[in-house]
Every structure is written in C-alpha cells, then in structure tokens.
Design a protein around this motif. Structure first.
Motif, short mmCIF file in Angstrom:
data_model
loop_
_atom_site.label_atom_id
_atom_site.label_comp_id
_atom_site.label_asym_id
_atom_site.label_seq_id
_atom_site.Cartn_x
_atom_site.Cartn_y
_atom_site.Cartn_z
N ARG A 1 0.71 -1.38 0.10
CA ARG A 1 0.10 0.04 -0.12
C ARG A 1 0.86 1.24 0.06
O ARG A 1 1.91 1.21 0.60
N GLU B 1 0.38 5.43 0.87
CA GLU B 1 -0.17 6.38 1.79
C GLU B 1 0.41 7.84 0.95
O GLU B 1 1.39 8.10 1.24
N SER C 1 -7.81 4.38 10.64
CA SER C 1 -8.14 5.17 9.36
C SER C 1 -7.18 6.31 9.24
O SER C 1 -6.89 7.04 10.11
N SER D 1 -7.78 8.40 6.41
CA SER D 1 -8.47 8.93 5.34
C SER D 1 -8.69 10.44 5.44
O SER D 1 -8.32 11.31 4.43
N SER D 2 -8.69 10.88 6.63
CA SER D 2 -8.92 12.19 7.00
C SER D 2 -7.55 13.22 6.79
O SER D 2 -7.52 14.47 6.61
N LEU E 1 -5.37 12.01 4.41
CA LEU E 1 -5.00 12.12 3.22
C LEU E 1 -5.76 12.93 2.08
O LEU E 1 -5.21 13.83 1.33
N ASP E 2 -6.97 13.53 2.64
CA ASP E 2 -7.95 14.17 2.13
C ASP E 2 -8.09 15.19 3.23
O ASP E 2 -9.22 15.09 3.93
N ASN E 3 -7.36 16.43 3.10
CA ASN E 3 -7.42 17.25 4.19
C ASN E 3 -8.23 18.59 4.06
O ASN E 3 -8.11 19.79 4.31
N ASP F 1 -5.45 17.49 13.04
CA ASP F 1 -5.25 16.40 12.16
C ASP F 1 -4.11 16.20 11.50
O ASP F 1 -3.41 15.01 10.89
#
Length: 425
Positions: free
Chosen positions: A211, A213, A390, A392-393, A395-397, A424
């Motif tokens: 994977r 990131e 997770s 995700s928050s 990676l998409d800020n 975050d």
C-alpha cells in the motif's frame, strides 16, 4: 481517547533521512505523552485511584505485552526513543552495509530515507560523504533486507520523495522505472510506503499487495499563505504551471474560492533540462487572465527550476502583479538557487513556499523562501497506521483547510490573528 502504546513501534533512519526522522520522532513522543496522560487521568477518575498508581499499572501492562526487549519500554516516558540504533558502513568500493544493533523481532518498523539529500551524510566509520539518489536507494534496499532478516513484523518506508517518480510512463523504448522501483520494494518485503505528493498516481497501480499512502502539504501551504499580509484578500488567481498539475491547483482554487488559469507548455523531449537557463520547454502559453492579480502556483517538484522561471516570466509579461509558488518537494538541483536569486532580484516572484520533506541548508536562508514543516503530518499518519486506524482524513485534508480559512476570515473581520489548533495534520 485511545492510548498510543509505542512499545512495538520502531524507527530506523538511513543516512540522509535521519534529520527528518528525528523531527517526526519528536512529534511521536509528544503524541505518546499526551495520550498517556489522558488515559492516566481517565483511569484515575473512573476508578478513584492515585494517578501514580494508574501510571504504574499502564507501564506494567506495557512490559507484559511488549514483544521482546526494548529501550523504550521503561517507566520514564521521557526515555521513549522509538529510534533503533543501526550501524551503516560504507566500503571503499562503494558498497553499503546496514547492521541493526537492537532486537526488532515482531516490531512495526518505519524506515526513513531522503533520497534527494545532497549534503554530506555520516557513516558509522566516521566517513562523511555526499550520496547520489542511487546511493540513497541502495541504502534503503540493504536496510529493508536487514530489517526483514531481523524479524520485523511489518515494514513501512517513509520516503517523502518517491525515487524515479518522473519515469512513470514510457515514450518509445523506455523503462517504467517508477513502477519497477516499487516492485523491488515489494519483493524485499515492504508492506507500506508513506510519501508526499507523488508525481503520478499511476505508480500506485503497479503494486500487488503493498500500500502507498500519498500525503499532501496543502494544509501547511495554505496556512503559510494566511500568514502573508492579508494576501488572500488581493485580486487573487490560481494558475496551474502545466496540464499535469491541474488537479492539484484546482484543489487550491476550490479551497480558496479563487479562479483557475493554466500555463500550457510544449516540451522538446530530445533535450534534457540542464539548469534553469537551459530547459526543454519549446513553447508556453497562458490560458486565463492574470492582469494586476496576485498569482499562486503549486507544483509537486522543483528540480533545476527552469520551467518555473519561464512560466513566471510569461505571467509577468501578461501583467501579473505578484507571484507566489508552492513546491512540495523543493530539490533545487544544480545551481537552481542562484537562478532563483537572480529571478527574485529581477522582481519575477514574491515568495517560494517549500517543505522540509527534502533537506536543505542554503535555500532556507533566503528572504524569498518560506519553509513549512510537514513532520507532524507524517507523525500522525505513522501513529494511526501503527494502531491500524483510518488515515483518510489525513489524505484528504479539505475539511481542516476549510476550518482554517473560516477561522482566518473570522479573525480578519475582527482585526485579530487566527489561532488554529491543527489536530489532524
């Protein structure tokens, strides 16, 4: 709040990546101390026991559950180190050897490397020398192999600048080296890669199980913009420096609620850009209006800088008042700094915003350069991956950027400076 137990987390810093690793480790220590204190306070209040006794209970559980021995499993939280001692040897013929000097069996290991570090790095023998990208890459290979042989349960590479990322598509008889590098990492036993603004998302498709990131420095960059003399209230336009950067700049335009323009470039691929004065750009055109506007451009990487300087000249010729550029991976290859000094003195740009993802010593001293620190973001991601949470928050800020801009506008309307608690990233 979930307790962040560092007992099974280990950090290995390759020569070249140790400076960034130390900065990330400091944030990990802070995160551990903060979460530990909160858990101790909660246990103390819930069960009506003394905080000291609660802390002893937590440390006892740590010692029971930790896999093997570790210097970071002691009672004193200030001794939590994360960093595993490793001996790196550079042989006279150029070969590199990595020897891990502490047990990492069953550990979650994070290997740091800055493949673009062009400053002298020190080996265990006392030798200090400059390494090429290929030398840094070979250091990663031997270190991953050593970690695998030492029984690491999971291996994550922390490489802010993914090596050979610009060789992601073939034109004629070329290799897809970006994907090949990833496959080599995967074959060595790497489970994860953490990187910053990878040059092409297509690279991710080359892996079978590993994977990747892909983090973004957009929050830190916009935060730097908000600190610039009310600059977001200017007649402001976001310009994509080329078609490949449209998505990145569209994100900034959408977040800042500003118009988007484009520089369209044609390249002569028979030529190689040697420096800022000799790029392979054959033609460049502006699609959009920049007359009397403050221009913001964002790109993933700056090498020799010739393409960017040509773009800034065209924008100035089309009436741009002030130009700000943001670069996630500021390589400043060759004599790029001297060319940007010259461009700044000519008034071609106002500021360059870069990150500490690539170690720099000279450019950070320049008046025109703003260095933003993204080590806390990497620490948050490592902490969450270690706890199987997770990311995700992170990676998409977009969410935290919107909160930042909302607080900034509110503070400006009240003639105050905003205070933003970045929880975050």
């Amino acid at each position: 709040m979930k307790y962040f137990n560092p007992a099974n987390l280990a950090v290995i810093a390759c020569p070249g990546g140790d400076i960034f690793a130390d900065e990330v480790i400091e944030h990990l220590r802070h995160k551990y101390r903060h979460s530990r204190k909160q858990v101790i306070d909660n246990i103390s209040q819930k069960y009506a026991i003394d905080p000291v006794q609660a802390a002893l209970q937590i440390d006892l559980i740590n010692k029971i559950t930790v896999r093997g021995t570790s210097s970071q499993s002691g009672n004193n939280i200030n001794n939590v180190n994360f960093k595993v001692p490793v001996k790196f040897t550079l042989f006279p013929n150029g070969e590199i050897k990595s020897e891990i000097e502490e047990s990492i069996r069953g550990k979650d290991v994070y290997i740091f490397q800055d493949v673009e570090n062009r400053f002298p790095v020190k080996f265990s023998s006392g030798i200090k020398t400059n390494l090429s990208t290929n030398d840094h890459l070979m250091t990663i290979f031997v270190t991953v192999d050593a970690a695998k042989q030492a029984g690491a349960e999971r291996i994550t590479l922390v490489i802010p600048n993914y090596p050979y990322s610009r060789q992601h598509k073939a034109k004629g008889r070329e290799g897809l080296t970006a994907s090949r590098i990833g496959k080599i990492f995967e074959s060595l036993g790497v489970n994860h890669i953490i990187t910053l603004d990878i040059h092409s998302r297509d690279i991710i498709n080359a892996f079978n199980k590993m994977r990747l990131e892909n983090l973004h420095a957009s929050y830190q960059i916009i935060q730097a913009l908000t600190k610039m003399d009310d600059i977001l209230n200017d007649d402001f336009v976001v310009v994509s420096p080329d078609t490949g950067a449209v998505d990145r700049n569209k994100f900034y335009a959408s977040s800042l609620k500003k118009p988007l323009a484009l520089l369209y470039k044609e390249r002569d691929y028979s030529k190689v850009s040697k420096d800022a004065s000799q790029s392979n750009i054959s033609q460049i055109r502006l699609l959009g209006n920049v007359q009397d506007k403050t221009v913001f451009m964002a790109d993933d990487m700056l090498g020799t800088g010739g393409t960017l300087i040509k773009g800034m000249k065209l924008l100035k010729e089309n009436g741009a008042r002030r130009i700000i550029c943001a670069i996630s991976l500021p390589l400043f290859s060759g004599n790029a700094i001297a060319h940007f000094d010259e461009a700044y003195n000519e008034g071609l740009f106002y500021r360059i915003i870069g990150t500490n993802a690539v170690h720099q010593e000279e450019v950070v001293k320049r008046e025109w350069y703003i260095n933003v620190n993204i080590s806390r973001l990497f620490a948050h991601v490592i902490s969450r991956l270690h706890q199987n949470q997770s990311v995700s928050s992170l990676l998409d800020n977009a969410g935290i950027i919107n909160r930042l801009l909302s607080q900034t506008m509110t503070a400006e309307s009240q003639h105050e400076l905003p205070f933003v608690e970045n929880t975050d990233s």
